[in-house]
Design an enzyme around this catalytic site. Structure first.
Site, PDB file in Angstrom:
ATOM      1  N   CYS A  26     -26.386  -6.575   8.546  1.00  9.94           N
ATOM      2  CA  CYS A  26     -24.892  -6.250   8.419  1.00  9.94           C
ATOM      3  C   CYS A  26     -24.448  -6.157  10.003  1.00  9.94           C
ATOM      4  O   CYS A  26     -24.737  -6.798  10.818  1.00  9.94           O
ATOM      5  CB  CYS A  26     -25.097  -4.858   7.768  1.00  9.94           C
ATOM      6  SG  CYS A  26     -26.088  -3.401   8.854  1.00  9.94           S
ATOM      7  N   ARG A  27     -23.565  -5.099  10.289  1.00  6.57           N
ATOM      8  CA  ARG A  27     -22.833  -5.254  11.494  1.00  6.57           C
ATOM      9  C   ARG A  27     -24.091  -4.450  12.463  1.00  6.57           C
ATOM     10  O   ARG A  27     -24.390  -5.201  13.687  1.00  6.57           O
ATOM     11  CB  ARG A  27     -21.660  -4.155  11.406  1.00  6.57           C
ATOM     12  CG  ARG A  27     -20.993  -4.025  12.711  1.00  6.57           C
ATOM     13  CD  ARG A  27     -19.722  -3.188  12.750  1.00  6.57           C
ATOM     14  NE  ARG A  27     -19.053  -2.854  13.822  1.00  6.57           N
ATOM     15  CZ  ARG A  27     -20.039  -1.857  14.664  1.00  6.57           C
ATOM     16  NH1 ARG A  27     -20.919  -1.274  14.417  1.00  6.57           N
ATOM     17  NH2 ARG A  27     -19.257  -1.840  15.801  1.00  6.57           N
TER      18      ARG A  27
END
Length: 141
Positions: A97-98
């Site tokens: 993810c981020r």
């Protein structure tokens, strides 16, 4: 005397049976244990370059369009369905993810579904980008 011998024999046999059951349960638990582990960018980069992983980006579609790892597929954590995630022989499925928070949640869901080990990227997309690795950006439509 016979009663004492009979009681002793039954107690011994019952103890053996319980030990065997406990051993069987321990073996079964080892075979199917859901676990989540981190993978470093340094370990991931050569696997991506060689095409040896299936990458799953669990960020929102707009984040995915702004930049993603090469070859990544999008499966946002908000609608994450572990049964829909591609699992291929010879290629490990890695989530990111981020920064690592959402991929932790998705990795836990996938590990539980698979009853196996699932890895996700330590530091996520941010760490990948900061390391100077290739980023794919969707063309504006």
């Amino acid at each position: 005397m016979r009663i004492a011998a009979l009681v002793l024999a039954c107690t011994t046999l019952a103890g053996c049976s319980l030990e065997q059951d406990a051993s069987a349960m321990a073996v079964g638990e080892e075979e199917a244990v859901a676990s989540v582990e981190l993978m470093s960018i340094e370990e991931l980069a050569p696997l991506v370059a060689a095409g040896e992983v299936v990458l799953i980006d669990v960020r929102r579609p707009d984040e995915f369009a702004e930049g993603r790892l090469p070859g990544a597929l999008n499966a946002p954590v908000e609608t994450f369905d572990p049964a829909a995630i591609p699992i291929e022989d010879g290629r490990e499925t890695i989530l990111y993810c981020r920064s690592g928070n959402r991929s932790t949640r998705a990795a836990e869901m996938l590990a539980e579904h698979l009853q196996g080990k699932v890895r996700h990227v330590e530091g996520g997309f941010v760490a990948w980008q900061e390391a100077g690795n290739e980023v794919i950006v969707s063309p504006e439509g």
